[in-house]
Design a protein around this motif. Structure first.
Motif, short mmCIF file in Angstrom:
data_model
loop_
_atom_site.label_atom_id
_atom_site.label_comp_id
_atom_site.label_asym_id
_atom_site.label_seq_id
_atom_site.Cartn_x
_atom_site.Cartn_y
_atom_site.Cartn_z
N ALA A 228 0.83 -1.21 0.00
CA ALA A 228 0.00 0.00 0.00
C ALA A 228 0.86 1.26 0.00
O ALA A 228 0.58 2.24 -0.71
N ARG A 229 1.93 1.25 0.76
CA ARG A 229 2.78 2.42 0.87
C ARG A 229 3.59 2.66 -0.40
O ARG A 229 3.77 3.82 -0.84
N ALA A 231 3.24 1.13 -3.57
CA ALA A 231 2.66 0.83 -4.88
C ALA A 231 2.74 1.99 -5.87
O ALA A 231 3.13 1.78 -7.03
N PRO A 232 2.39 3.22 -5.49
CA PRO A 232 2.43 4.31 -6.49
C PRO A 232 3.81 4.47 -7.12
O PRO A 232 3.93 4.60 -8.35
N GLY A 233 4.83 4.47 -6.29
CA GLY A 233 6.18 4.61 -6.83
C GLY A 233 6.63 3.39 -7.61
O GLY A 233 7.30 3.52 -8.64
N GLU A 235 4.82 1.32 -9.35
CA GLU A 235 4.16 1.25 -10.65
C GLU A 235 4.79 2.19 -11.67
O GLU A 235 4.61 2.01 -12.87
N ARG A 236 5.56 3.16 -11.19
CA ARG A 236 6.27 4.07 -12.09
C ARG A 236 7.72 3.65 -12.31
O ARG A 236 8.46 4.34 -13.01
N LEU A 245 6.52 -5.25 -6.69
CA LEU A 245 5.15 -5.08 -6.20
C LEU A 245 4.40 -6.40 -6.31
O LEU A 245 3.67 -6.80 -5.39
N HIS A 284 -0.18 -7.88 -12.42
CA HIS A 284 1.12 -7.24 -12.64
C HIS A 284 1.97 -8.06 -13.61
O HIS A 284 2.67 -7.50 -14.46
#
Length: 412
Positions: A228-229, A231-233, A235-236, A245, A284
């Motif tokens: 959760a912490r 994931a955003p980074g 995925e980039r 991930l 993924h």
């Protein structure tokens, strides 16, 4: 007794202990020439037990390891395991200080050695890792403490990956507490790098260690929190980000499956959570397409299926596990690293056993041994399965199983 075979085993273990012939002679109260003769099987066609007892004591191994066939079966050596533990617990290693003016280890060279260590792990070469890790832990710790600037960040990444490797090999050794110590240290080192992929890598290894240490609920929570912490980074971050991930979700799925086996109020909820994590990892893997070994994840649709198999084994769903394993396309399996291929076969053996197909379980173990011998002969989890099968009727496979048990060094 075969004096020449015993001599070869003495030489093997002397080399494992990093002793010269003269060193061993000092420990045994013999000359260097006497050790040479002993290792060549000369002078005594039938070596005296008292001499072999002295050799075993000096080499810190049971006498049986000199008398029994095949030193490789003892590849996961308790002495080397304790050396790894002592290194991790050494104050100078923890702080990266040495108290001397020794040169700071070269960061590119250290990074290459870490990469070689991970390649060896994926190739199933456990012996070389047991010997190499103490020095690698020491030198990456010192480099991370003493370098500055970009070199320091690279050294910290090398340290974090070394500690992740230590966690992974500790699980192979069957040492849950050592795995968790290394996992916690890896997370701390990874956080200092500021590199999100390294941070995710350390988090998934910590979750693995916690699950193996009998705390699957905590392991699942850790993997979920990290996903959760980060994931955003991630995925980039390209293939490496998606791979790590995906591995966090696979570790969460495995931990939830292990938690479902516990007699707790949350066991049913854990079982229900397993498919969701596996499906998320599969998404993924589909985005990546094919197989990627970024950060030594071996992440792919095939590895997701391998974790589905492992989850079925944890949930005692033998028939479902066999189905998943046998449905995996041969080409996808062959694209996996050797360690993963052997792991699949061992889990397939567990699934066959749960399904009451003991002869097929023996065949799967023999296939795994051909793939990566140390994964079968040395790993406590696999040796336990061999021992359990040895106590049960296995029909025509009984002779093959007995020979495998001998190679594993199990009592007959």
């Amino acid at each position: 007794m075969d004096a020449h075979a015993i001599g070869r085993r003495i030489a093997y273990w002397r080399d494992r202990r990093r002793l010269t012939q003269q060193d061993l002679g000092h420990l045994m109260g013999r000359s260097r020439r006497g050790i040479q003769d002993l290792e060549r099987g000369e002078r005594q066609a039938d070596p005296r037990i008292s001499v072999l007892e002295d050799a075993a004591r000096a080499l810190r191994i049971p006498l049986a390891w000199l008398l029994a066939d095949g030193p490789e079966r003892a590849a996961l050596d308790p002495v080397e395991l304790e050396e790894i533990r002592a290194t991790l617990q050494c104050y100078d290693v923890i702080t990266g200080s040495t108290g001397d003016d020794s040169p700071v280890p070269d960061t590119p060279a250290l990074s290459r050695r870490v990469a070689h260590g991970w390649d060896s792990f994926q190739g199933g070469a456990l012996v070389s890792l047991g010997r190499a890790l103490p020095r690698l832990i020491t030198e990456t710790s010192r480099a991370a403490a003493r370098h500055t600037g970009d070199d320091q960040l690279a050294a910290r990444r090398a340290l974090a990956m070394t500690l992740c490797l230590t966690e992974a090999i500790a699980i192979k050794y069957g040492s849950a507490d050592l795995a968790e110590i290394a996992g916690h240290r890896a997370v701390l080192a990874a956080e200092q790098t500021g590199d999100i992929v390294t941070m995710a890598t350390a988090a998934r290894h910590l979750a693995d260690a916690m699950a193996y240490h009998g705390r699957p609920d905590a392991a699942a929570a850790a993997a979920r929190a990290a996903a959760a912490r980060l994931a955003p980074g991630l995925e980039r971050a390209g293939a490496a980000g998606l791979s790590t991930l995906g591995m966090l979700h696979l570790k969460a799925a495995y931990a939830e499956a292990a938690a479902a086996r516990l007699d707790t109020r949350t066991a049913a909820a854990s079982a229900r959570a397993v498919p969701a994590h596996l499906d998320q990892a599969a998404e993924h893997a589909a985005r990546l397409g094919g197989t990627t070994n970024a950060v030594w994840t071996a992440f792919s649709t095939a590895n997701v299926q391998l974790y589905r198999l492992a989850a079925h084994v944890q949930l005692a769903e033998g028939d479902d596990g066999v189905r998943v394993a046998l449905e995996m396309p041969k080409a996808a399996v062959l694209a996996l690293p050797r360690e993963r291929r052997a792991h699949r076969l061992v889990d397939l053996a567990h699934a066959h056993t749960l399904a009451g197909q003991r002869g097929a379980a023996v065949d799967a173990l023999l296939d795994a041994e051909r793939e990566a011998a140390q994964e079968v002969r040395c790993r406590p989890r696999t040796r336990q399965l061999v021992q359990e099968l040895s106590l049960l009727p296995t029909g025509p496979a009984e002779g093959r199983l007995r020979q495998l048990a001998v190679r594993c060094g199990l009592p007959q």
